[in-house]
Design an enzyme around this catalytic site. Structure first.
Site, PDB file in Angstrom:
ATOM      1  N   ARG A  84      -1.718  -1.847  14.159  1.00 17.19           N
ATOM      2  CA  ARG A  84      -0.505  -2.395  14.765  1.00 17.19           C
ATOM      3  C   ARG A  84      -0.807  -2.897  16.165  1.00 17.19           C
ATOM      4  NH1 ARG A  84       0.814  -2.193  10.426  1.00 17.19           N
ATOM      5  NH2 ARG A  84       2.487  -1.107   9.350  1.00 17.19           N
ATOM      6  N   ARG A 103       0.843  -1.198   0.000  1.00 14.39           N
ATOM      7  CA  ARG A 103       0.000   0.000   0.000  1.00 14.39           C
ATOM      8  C   ARG A 103       0.881   1.251   0.000  1.00 14.39           C
ATOM      9  NH1 ARG A 103      -4.915  -0.106   3.883  1.00 14.39           N
ATOM     10  NH2 ARG A 103      -3.413  -0.326   5.577  1.00 14.39           N
ATOM     11  N   LYS A 162       4.166 -11.467   9.811  1.00 13.92           N
ATOM     12  CA  LYS A 162       3.484 -11.357   8.520  1.00 13.92           C
ATOM     13  C   LYS A 162       3.907 -12.482   7.578  1.00 13.92           C
ATOM     14  CE  LYS A 162       2.436  -7.839   5.066  1.00 13.92           C
ATOM     15  NZ  LYS A 162       2.035  -6.443   4.955  1.00 13.92           N
TER      16      LYS A 162
HETATM   17  P1  ATP Z   1      -0.531  -1.836   6.660  1.00 11.39           P
HETATM   18  O1  ATP Z   1      -1.186  -2.057   5.359  1.00 11.39           O
HETATM   19  O2  ATP Z   1      -1.361  -2.234   7.805  1.00 11.39           O
HETATM   20  O3  ATP Z   1       0.107  -0.501   6.813  1.00 11.39           O
HETATM   21  P2  ATP Z   1       2.087  -2.982   6.258  1.00 11.39           P
HETATM   22  O4  ATP Z   1       2.991  -2.191   7.071  1.00 11.39           O
HETATM   23  O5  ATP Z   1       2.325  -4.440   6.212  1.00 11.39           O
HETATM   24  O6  ATP Z   1       0.585  -2.934   6.683  1.00 11.39           O
HETATM   25  P3  ATP Z   1       1.857  -2.742   3.458  1.00 11.39           P
HETATM   26  O7  ATP Z   1       1.937  -1.591   2.539  1.00 11.39           O
HETATM   27  O8  ATP Z   1       0.560  -3.461   3.569  1.00 11.39           O
HETATM   28  O9  ATP Z   1       2.239  -2.277   4.883  1.00 11.39           O
HETATM   29  O10 ATP Z   1       2.987  -3.794   3.058  1.00 11.39           O
HETATM   30  C1  ATP Z   1       4.273  -3.375   2.723  1.00 11.39           C
HETATM   31  C2  ATP Z   1       5.196  -3.646   3.890  1.00 11.39           C
HETATM   32  O11 ATP Z   1       5.297  -5.059   4.060  1.00 11.39           O
HETATM   33  C3  ATP Z   1       6.606  -3.185   3.666  1.00 11.39           C
HETATM   34  O12 ATP Z   1       6.756  -1.862   4.070  1.00 11.39           O
HETATM   35  C4  ATP Z   1       7.431  -4.164   4.515  1.00 11.39           C
HETATM   36  O13 ATP Z   1       7.431  -3.754   5.861  1.00 11.39           O
HETATM   37  C5  ATP Z   1       6.609  -5.422   4.449  1.00 11.39           C
HETATM   38  N1  ATP Z   1       7.084  -6.403   3.439  1.00 11.39           N
HETATM   39  C6  ATP Z   1       7.603  -6.195   2.229  1.00 11.39           C
HETATM   40  N2  ATP Z   1       7.876  -7.339   1.600  1.00 11.39           N
HETATM   41  C7  ATP Z   1       7.492  -8.323   2.431  1.00 11.39           C
HETATM   42  C8  ATP Z   1       7.488  -9.717   2.352  1.00 11.39           C
HETATM   43  N3  ATP Z   1       7.924 -10.379   1.277  1.00 11.39           N
HETATM   44  N4  ATP Z   1       7.012 -10.366   3.424  1.00 11.39           N
HETATM   45  C9  ATP Z   1       6.548  -9.739   4.518  1.00 11.39           C
HETATM   46  N5  ATP Z   1       6.516  -8.415   4.646  1.00 11.39           N
HETATM   47  C10 ATP Z   1       6.976  -7.709   3.620  1.00 11.39           C
HETATM   48  C1  BTN Z   2       0.739  -5.501   1.526  1.00  3.99           C
HETATM   49  O1  BTN Z   2       0.974  -4.314   1.450  1.00  3.99           O
HETATM   50  O2  BTN Z   2       0.849  -6.164   2.565  1.00  3.99           O
HETATM   51  C2  BTN Z   2       0.288  -6.132   0.282  1.00  3.99           C
HETATM   52  C3  BTN Z   2       1.411  -6.635  -0.528  1.00  3.99           C
HETATM   53  C4  BTN Z   2       0.889  -7.252  -1.783  1.00  3.99           C
HETATM   54  C5  BTN Z   2       1.976  -7.856  -2.631  1.00  3.99           C
HETATM   55  C6  BTN Z   2       1.410  -8.554  -3.821  1.00  3.99           C
HETATM   56  S1  BTN Z   2       2.605  -9.565  -4.650  1.00  3.99           S
HETATM   57  C7  BTN Z   2       1.507  -9.785  -5.991  1.00  3.99           C
HETATM   58  C8  BTN Z   2       0.837  -8.443  -6.226  1.00  3.99           C
HETATM   59  N1  BTN Z   2       1.650  -7.597  -7.072  1.00  3.99           N
HETATM   60  C9  BTN Z   2       2.096  -6.517  -6.425  1.00  3.99           C
HETATM   61  O3  BTN Z   2       2.839  -5.663  -6.924  1.00  3.99           O
HETATM   62  N2  BTN Z   2       1.636  -6.511  -5.172  1.00  3.99           N
HETATM   63  C10 BTN Z   2       0.815  -7.665  -4.899  1.00  3.99           C
END
Ligand code: ATP
Ligand code: BTN
Length: 325
Positions: free
Chosen positions: A317, A117, A182
């Site tokens: 969180r 996001r 996660k």
């Molecule tokens: P929220 O959406 O609640 O803010 P979030 O912090 O997980 O949750 P997202 O934008 O949903 O944010 O996900 C991107 C984040 O996930 C990155 O900033 C990093 O912290 C984490 N991330 C990136 N790649 C991975 C992965 N392969 N596995 C787990 N976490 C990852």
């Molecule tokens: C999150 O922010 O936690 C969501 C991450 C979503 C990652 C997946 S990987 C397949 C698809 N393609 C992208 O670029 N993002 C989603």
């Protein structure tokens, strides 16, 4: 041979985890050993752990089961495309949304610009995880999109349970957690006009074999191999199970809306009845999490009573003392 194709051919030769000499790989591709060495460097840049031992050749740190588009397609009725190398599976479908039928799927082995996001990065090393996206046309329009993004998380947990994996939980709105770490993230991107059908791209990255030492992520994370053991994961079977499960639940959601899914969602909620904080820009709201309501909003018991929160810009969180995320 195009450079991606050469690297993919080398990877498929190495995928059984045996040693292969530079000379042998060169012969198979019709290129020099120096060219092989250059391709190996490119493969390492995709996040693959491949090394060379003098006198033996190249070997992957661990065998790799590659995705097989035809095999997956044989087991699902959704149109499936596999692009081993892509910027983002979500982006691929976003660009084609107008020409797709509901349920169309794009899978990848590696994403150069995997996204979460608000432009955050999703780590997408080659062959280590699952990265896939599905297009869905939602006749009920934009207002129904929030609920849809919640139910896909339920579908993932149901698919994992059917494969014998228990105890995976949800973090509102739709991330997957195991033991407070996660495991997978879901990104739903929506477009459409008010009063018209909504076009949804639902993407998921699920960590399968990603290694802690290879990756820096600024929050606790885990992989399915730690949950079920490496030898039990079949990436193609998992992809099929997830595609089917999403398709079934999305059809069900179109019939009933979110109402039929609230209890299921709450029973899978990792943070229910636990102290959490909601981050909304500069604002932080603390409370005890009480699950979701019929609008898909998350409920927080605060000093002012139960409050509901909905919207794409909210991050949930843990607010337990030992946890300083
Ligand atoms: P929220 O959406 O609640 O803010 P979030 O912090 O997980 O949750 P997202 O934008 O949903 O944010 O996900 C991107 C984040 O996930 C990155 O900033 C990093 O912290 C984490 N991330 C990136 N790649 C991975 C992965 N392969 N596995 C787990 N976490 C990852
Ligand atoms: C999150 O922010 O936690 C969501 C991450 C979503 C990652 C997946 S990987 C397949 C698809 N393609 C992208 O670029 N993002 C989603």
């Amino acid at each position: 041979m195009k450079t991606h194709q050469a690297k993919l051919k080398i990877l498929s030769l190495l995928s059984d985890g045996q040693f292969y000499s530079g000379e042998y790989l060169g012969e198979q591709l019709g290129v020099s050993r120096a060219a092989v060495s250059k391709h190996i460097k490119g493969i390492q840049d995709w996040g693959v752990d491949v090394f060379r031992v003098q006198g033996k050749g190249y070997q992957l740190a661990q065998p790799m089961q590659l995705l097989d588009e035809h095999l997956i397609q044989q087991h699902v009725s959704n149109p499936v495309t596999l692009h081993p190398i892509i910027d983002s599976t979500n982006q691929y479908l976003v660009e084609r949304a107008g020409d797709l039928e509901s349920g169309a799927v794009c899978l990848a082995e590696y994403q150069s610009k995997g996204r979460g996001r608000r432009g955050r990065q999703w780590n997408s090393p080659f062959g280590a995880n699952l990265y896939f996206s599905m297009y869905w046309k939602l006749e009920a329009g934009m207002a129904a999109a929030m609920g849809l993004s919640l139910v896909v998380g339920i579908a993932v947990i149901e698919a994992l349970k059917a494969l014998g994996v228990d105890d995976v939980k949800l973090k509102w709105p739709n991330d997957l957690y195991y033991q407070d770490k996660k495991l997978a993230g879901i990104l739903v991107e929506v477009s459409g006009q008010a009063g018209d059908a909504a076009h949804l791209i639902i993407g998921m990255g699920m960590n399968l074999f990603m290694r802690q030492e290879d990756i820096t992520i600024d929050q606790p994370w885990t992989t399915l191999s730690q949950v079920m053991g490496e030898h039990l994961i079949d990436r193609n079977e998992l992809a099929v199970a997830l595609i089917r499960s999403w398709t079934d639940i999305l059809r069900g959601y179109e019939e009933t809306g979110i109402a039929g899914f609230i209890d299921a969602w709450n029973s899978m909620d990792n943070f229910i009845n636990r102290p959490v904080k909601l981050l909304m820009g500069d604002q932080v709201v603390r409370g005890i999490e009480r699950g979701i309501d019929t609008h898909g909003a998350v409920l927080l018991e605060t000093e002012e009573g139960i409050r509901s929160f909905v919207g794409g810009e909210i991050s949930l969180r843990s607010d337990e003392k030992q946890d300083d995320n």
